[in-house]
Design an enzyme around this catalytic site. Sequence first.
Site, PDB file in Angstrom:
ATOM      1  N   LYS A 196      14.386 -30.403   3.678  1.00  0.00           N
ATOM      2  CA  LYS A 196      15.791 -30.259   3.292  1.00  0.00           C
ATOM      3  C   LYS A 196      16.508 -29.247   4.188  1.00  0.00           C
ATOM      4  O   LYS A 196      15.963 -28.215   4.538  1.00  0.00           O
ATOM      5  CB  LYS A 196      15.896 -29.827   1.832  1.00  0.00           C
ATOM      6  CG  LYS A 196      15.508 -30.912   0.837  1.00  0.00           C
ATOM      7  CD  LYS A 196      15.804 -30.489  -0.587  1.00  0.00           C
ATOM      8  CE  LYS A 196      15.509 -31.613  -1.569  1.00  0.00           C
ATOM      9  NZ  LYS A 196      15.817 -31.231  -2.963  1.00  0.00           N
TER      10      LYS A 196
ATOM     11  N   ASP B  56       4.165 -26.937   6.693  1.00  0.00           N
ATOM     12  CA  ASP B  56       5.192 -27.503   5.826  1.00  0.00           C
ATOM     13  C   ASP B  56       6.456 -27.769   6.639  1.00  0.00           C
ATOM     14  O   ASP B  56       6.985 -26.868   7.282  1.00  0.00           O
ATOM     15  CB  ASP B  56       5.500 -26.508   4.697  1.00  0.00           C
ATOM     16  CG  ASP B  56       6.315 -27.135   3.579  1.00  0.00           C
ATOM     17  OD1 ASP B  56       7.169 -28.000   3.863  1.00  0.00           O
ATOM     18  OD2 ASP B  56       6.115 -26.749   2.419  1.00  0.00           O
TER      19      ASP B  56
ATOM     20  N   LYS C 130      -8.908 -36.593   6.899  1.00  0.00           N
ATOM     21  CA  LYS C 130      -8.868 -37.791   6.074  1.00  0.00           C
ATOM     22  C   LYS C 130      -7.424 -38.218   5.808  1.00  0.00           C
ATOM     23  O   LYS C 130      -7.089 -39.402   5.825  1.00  0.00           O
ATOM     24  CB  LYS C 130      -9.598 -37.536   4.761  1.00  0.00           C
ATOM     25  CG  LYS C 130     -11.093 -37.332   4.901  1.00  0.00           C
ATOM     26  CD  LYS C 130     -11.739 -37.058   3.561  1.00  0.00           C
ATOM     27  CE  LYS C 130     -13.240 -36.827   3.714  1.00  0.00           C
ATOM     28  NZ  LYS C 130     -13.881 -36.520   2.409  1.00  0.00           N
ATOM     29  N   PHE C 131      -6.562 -37.249   5.572  1.00  0.00           N
ATOM     30  CA  PHE C 131      -5.154 -37.544   5.322  1.00  0.00           C
ATOM     31  C   PHE C 131      -4.525 -38.215   6.534  1.00  0.00           C
ATOM     32  O   PHE C 131      -3.807 -39.208   6.422  1.00  0.00           O
ATOM     33  CB  PHE C 131      -4.411 -36.247   4.990  1.00  0.00           C
ATOM     34  CG  PHE C 131      -2.977 -36.453   4.578  1.00  0.00           C
ATOM     35  CD1 PHE C 131      -2.625 -36.537   3.245  1.00  0.00           C
ATOM     36  CD2 PHE C 131      -1.979 -36.570   5.535  1.00  0.00           C
ATOM     37  CE1 PHE C 131      -1.302 -36.734   2.872  1.00  0.00           C
ATOM     38  CE2 PHE C 131      -0.657 -36.764   5.171  1.00  0.00           C
ATOM     39  CZ  PHE C 131      -0.326 -36.845   3.838  1.00  0.00           C
ATOM     40  N   GLU C 132      -4.831 -37.675   7.728  1.00  0.00           N
ATOM     41  CA  GLU C 132      -4.266 -38.236   8.950  1.00  0.00           C
ATOM     42  C   GLU C 132      -4.802 -39.639   9.210  1.00  0.00           C
ATOM     43  O   GLU C 132      -4.059 -40.533   9.642  1.00  0.00           O
ATOM     44  CB  GLU C 132      -4.593 -37.320  10.129  1.00  0.00           C
ATOM     45  CG  GLU C 132      -3.939 -37.725  11.430  1.00  0.00           C
ATOM     46  CD  GLU C 132      -4.285 -36.791  12.563  1.00  0.00           C
ATOM     47  OE1 GLU C 132      -3.927 -37.105  13.712  1.00  0.00           O
ATOM     48  OE2 GLU C 132      -4.916 -35.747  12.314  1.00  0.00           O
TER      49      GLU C 132
ATOM     50  N   GLU D  13      -5.036 -18.243   5.824  1.00  0.00           N
ATOM     51  CA  GLU D  13      -4.590 -19.135   4.754  1.00  0.00           C
ATOM     52  C   GLU D  13      -4.335 -18.299   3.505  1.00  0.00           C
ATOM     53  O   GLU D  13      -5.077 -17.350   3.225  1.00  0.00           O
ATOM     54  CB  GLU D  13      -5.663 -20.187   4.478  1.00  0.00           C
ATOM     55  CG  GLU D  13      -5.401 -21.112   3.305  1.00  0.00           C
ATOM     56  CD  GLU D  13      -4.137 -21.927   3.462  1.00  0.00           C
ATOM     57  OE1 GLU D  13      -3.185 -21.667   2.696  1.00  0.00           O
ATOM     58  OE2 GLU D  13      -4.086 -22.801   4.349  1.00  0.00           O
TER      59      GLU D  13
ATOM     60  N   ASP E 270       3.127 -34.445  11.260  1.00  0.00           N
ATOM     61  CA  ASP E 270       3.355 -35.863  10.982  1.00  0.00           C
ATOM     62  C   ASP E 270       4.801 -36.095  10.560  1.00  0.00           C
ATOM     63  O   ASP E 270       5.121 -37.129   9.968  1.00  0.00           O
ATOM     64  CB  ASP E 270       2.392 -36.380   9.905  1.00  0.00           C
ATOM     65  CG  ASP E 270       2.487 -35.591   8.606  1.00  0.00           C
ATOM     66  OD1 ASP E 270       3.195 -34.560   8.577  1.00  0.00           O
ATOM     67  OD2 ASP E 270       1.848 -35.986   7.614  1.00  0.00           O
TER      68      ASP E 270
END
Length: 258
Positions: free
Chosen positions: A165, A161, A237-239, A111, A197
């Site tokens: 675009k 990411d 948590k986001f998922e 990371e 996602d």
Amino acid sequence: MTEPKSAANESNDAPENTAETTTRPESSEAPLHRRGIKSYVIRAGRMTQAQNRGLEEIWPRFGLTIADGRQDLDALFGRQAPRVVEIGFGMGNSLIEQAETHPDTDFIGIEVHAPGVGKLLDEVDKRGLTNLRVYREDALAVLEQCLPEGSLTTLQLFFPDPWPKKKHHKRRIVQPAFVELIRTRLMPGGTFHMATDWEAYAEWMAEVMEAAPGYTNTASAETAPYVPRPAFRPLTKFEARGEKLGHGVWDLIYRREG
């Protein structure tokens, strides 16, 4: 996505209609490191006391750099064990959970986002984990220069990411040359596990992998090219929030042949 979204995997650009803007992946001959093009953006972020502690006090015990050179993983961890690498672990919650749940497996996280690295290292120390090491480096350089061929049981790429675009599709990390590099680092029978996602990126991933030599899709005929969300991948948590809102998540798992 990681919680919160890692700056290494984050884009400032609002999503577009990907059905109208999707391009094609690069050819397998395209170089891994094209001049000036990265799959991530490093952004400044505030550091908490715990994150600073991780980087300053815990890093010497668990941090790795490209300058360390090619690793002898048995010597690094002091044992022989399954080895899992995760690229872009964000704030590290998922990776910490995996390392704690699977003490008989060794983990390496990669990371570039300093707060995420600091937080993960702080948690490693607080929980007394010994089976996790961390690079704060470009993942491609780590794969090329530091990890031996045929040394990994699994490589994980969760919620990178999507660069939605069209003009930014060249920044997507999943490209033919990248997946070929991963194949050489996996042991025969090892797996490359991706999750996203972003449906258009899932389709992109599947297109790249289906064309890549030396891989077999582990999905069943009923769900191919995707697999149902495996229980061993921690739910972020986001998922979880996204699931409540009806957002989709696509997992792809490919096995190295031979």
